[in-house]
Design an enzyme around this catalytic site. Structure first.
Site, mmCIF file in Angstrom:
data_model
loop_
_atom_site.group_PDB
_atom_site.id
_atom_site.type_symbol
_atom_site.label_atom_id
_atom_site.label_comp_id
_atom_site.label_asym_id
_atom_site.label_seq_id
_atom_site.Cartn_x
_atom_site.Cartn_y
_atom_site.Cartn_z
ATOM 1 N N GLY B 13 0.840 -1.207 0.000
ATOM 2 C CA GLY B 13 0.000 0.000 0.000
ATOM 3 C C GLY B 13 0.866 1.244 0.000
ATOM 4 C CB VAL B 81 2.228 -12.118 5.692
ATOM 5 C CG1 VAL B 81 2.869 -12.242 7.077
ATOM 6 C CG2 VAL B 81 3.270 -11.747 4.649
ATOM 7 C CD GLU B 172 -14.249 11.266 -0.269
ATOM 8 O OE1 GLU B 172 -13.782 10.121 -0.101
ATOM 9 O OE2 GLU B 172 -13.560 12.218 -0.679
ATOM 10 C CG ASP B 302 -4.270 2.681 7.840
ATOM 11 O OD1 ASP B 302 -3.883 3.854 7.970
ATOM 12 O OD2 ASP B 302 -5.205 2.346 7.091
#
Lengths: 422, 422
Positions: B13, B81, B172, B302
């Site tokens: 990411g 993973v 949104e 994150d």
């Protein structure tokens, strides 16, 4: 009170869409309902480009409602047809029964595995977008797995692709797969050797592109062999299983990727009807495209078996488009109290692309091969895409891919499998 | 013989990609391996546009190998993973175990249902492309079903969408869903009434966009209400089931479409590690982004819980990008025998788009709303997409959709479910 005539079109492919257009133009008082199990029309000639990640799925999918938008008397329903009752004149769907005064069968075709052992379970078809995406995801995944595989035999197996059938679809796939895998290795997989890639094209007949003139089949053969495709003529696939394929010669080929392009058969829309013999499940029709004994039932496209000259008309998009238009016009003729007219196929030629700048084409007495045929192919497809909103995008994508050779749509995206409870 | 240092990055990411870039630039002698379960990087800020069929999935998916192409010391492996052994310094994957000298955890986050009854099974997340496509297919399908539904109550239920969570994603989505459904009805569903469409946005807190300045939350509220969104502040969703949602007020809302945008939690990459308290499953890290007691383990994006000023840093793309870069640079510092540096987040602002020409933005002390904020939002995303091959396509698509309001990517395409043996 005005009496409406209900016309149901089953299928939103080339034939169904042309039938709807003809009815919108010629029978504005009729109420037309088009049914399809997808909400989009697929530009099927470019499915192999989706399967080889050259373009994006949405580039060749056009919402049917958008196509029908300006046809005031044509409605659409997203549903699956399970049967047609010719006596009661009703179509059975997932959402109940629909009555018709006239019906046009235009549900197209599916892959024909000819009963080959294991083929249905262990090979990839290339008849709709879902299949093309599944094949793309699989192809990209096998190259990824090969990159992580230290064992030479296992890696070699992963980098082997077997394409069954040497018609236009098989030939186009063989050329495009070879280009895709070579391109990926050159750009993104320095640990892999392009020489490890094996693409086999297996054709039971004596030459490629059996429906074309022999010199074009020969040109395709030369082009593919020059580009490293292992073309096997006069060999058939006998068994497909988890490990790969077994050929009629006794040879076994290890591969996780078998693409079945050996043939198609008409959808069996009406279980009670007997297909014409030796016609790939197609229904025999009168020259007017009507079903004999059922003057209010028309069959168009891949579902129709109609002889013209010495042979049955081929199951090709141009035949479907012309028959769809004819069926729609004939319904309009009947509504106007006139007799339906016989269908006559106008052959504008056939072509197949061999690679990023090579194709073969046969237009009337003229045959073309090489770059000039590819330009003709490109021009024809651009023209055919007229009316497609995504025409500009396809063009941008093509230009990008052909001239910049970037990564295209090489992403493995599957839709989430969350069950869609209503 | 030269001794190579192995650096493993878990996750492709924003954080993982920036870490790889930093290591390619600053530690060219290290051998870097980036792992991800997808072969593409997702431009997550535009996922809601895929879910609302404004753009195509491939427009925001970029093959990771293409991103890494020019980073000579960075390799990629497509794998999942399952665990990390901090003592043995190995990463457990689907394809076996990988040893590391340094590891960067950057596996991001998943939807946080906060244990809400039925939410996981009966609502749509919006954290990755598969979820966005599933939601798009579902939304388009419900409007199709509504078009074929004669029963008013059933039709009304089909045309109801509940969005849970009034942060940027919820806001949104509320704006975009409203526009999508109204647009579809206006263009393609004359039999439906736009007044039947109900979009509810449920936020447990006292205002929308809790992380923004209050006047921007108020601007979003006014905009959405003016556009017909039923915004419920101070109400929570208690139960989600097949029929719809139950609110904390006791009210029940019938709907097949619940979008869960109420929160995220860090991926639990290492089952043995205890997350920081009240940090949404995030791991507490030192200011250098190292895991305490494990100087060779970094956490970025994150997954990291780091306090700056009075609060934990938010789980946002810009934080992830900056932390990824910092983690990569800190590994390089350690390799050069220097001490890693503390991370310092530079807040360049936050924004949320409300509609096709409306947004709210907060850039330092400046707040913007309306068209000018939308232009800022547009400019920022175009800039962020730099390096993305599909930038030109996204732009073409946007222009097309915004100014011609055509059908966009409104096709329901699911990949075939053929099992991918091997």
């Amino acid at each position: 009170m005005e009496q409406h005539v209900n016309v149901v079109i089953i299928g939103g492919g080339f034939a169904g869409v042309q039938a709807a257009k003809a009815l919108a133009r010629r029978a504005p008082a009729a109420r037309v309902l088009l049914l399809d199990r997808n909400n989009y029309h697929t530009f099927t000639p470019l499915l192999y480009q989706v399967a080889t990640a050259a373009i994006q799925p949405e580039d060749i999918a056009y919402p049917i409602r958008s196509i029908l938008r300006r046809m005031r008397n044509v409605a659409f329903r997203l549903t699956e047809v399970s049967d047609v009752d010719l006596e009661r004149r009703t179509v059975q769907t997932d959402d109940g029964s629909i009555s018709y005064d006239y019906v046009i069968f235009a549900a197209g075709s599916t892959t024909n595995f000819f009963g080959t052992d294991g083929a249905q379970d262990h090979s990839f078809g290339l008849k709709d977008l879902s299949e093309a995406i599944a094949l793309r995801n699989h192809l990209l995944g096998t190259v990824e797995r090969a990159a992580a595989e230290a064992d030479v035999a296992k890696r070699s197996r992963l980098l082997t692709v077997v394409i069954v059938g040497g018609g236009p679809t098989g030939v186009e796939m063989a050329g495009a797969v070879t280009e895709l895998v070579r391109l990926m290795i050159r750009h993104d997989y320095p640990m892999l050797d392009p020489a490890e890639v094996q693409v086999l094209l297996v054709e039971a007949g004596p030459r490629l592109l059996g429906g074309f003139q022999p010199k074009l089949g020969d040109a395709a053969l030369r082009y593919l062999r020059r580009n490293g495709v292992d073309v096997r003529l006069g060999q058939a696939v006998k068994v497909v299983d988890e490990s790969g394929v077994s050929l009629s010669t006794g040879e076994s080929i290890e591969t996780p990727t078998v693409v079945w392009a050996a043939g198609v058969e008409a959808r069996g829309l009406v279980p009670g009807l007997t297909p014409a013999p030796h016609a790939n499940n197609r229904l025999a029709v009168l020259p007017t495209l009507q079903l004999e004994g059922h003057p209010q039932v028309y069959v168009a496209g891949d579902m129709a078996a109609l002889r013209q000259g010495n042979a049955l008309l081929p199951m090709l998009a141009p035949v479907g488009m012309q028959q769809g238009r004819c069926a729609g016009e004939n319904v309009a003729e009947q509504l106007a109290g006139r007799a339906p007219k016989p269908f006559r196929y106008v052959d504008r030629g056939v072509m197949a692309t061999l690679g990023r700048s090579n194709a073969v084409a046969q237009i009337g007495p003229v045959t073309l091969s090489g770059f000039i045929a590819w330009l003709a192919w490109l021009g024809l497809h651009i023209v055919d895409l007229v009316g497609f909103r995504n025409r500009a995008l396809v063009l941008v994508n093509w230009i990008w891919d052909y001239f910049f050779l970037t990564s295209g749509a090489r992403v493995i995206i599957a839709a989430d499998k969350k069950s869609d409870s209503d």
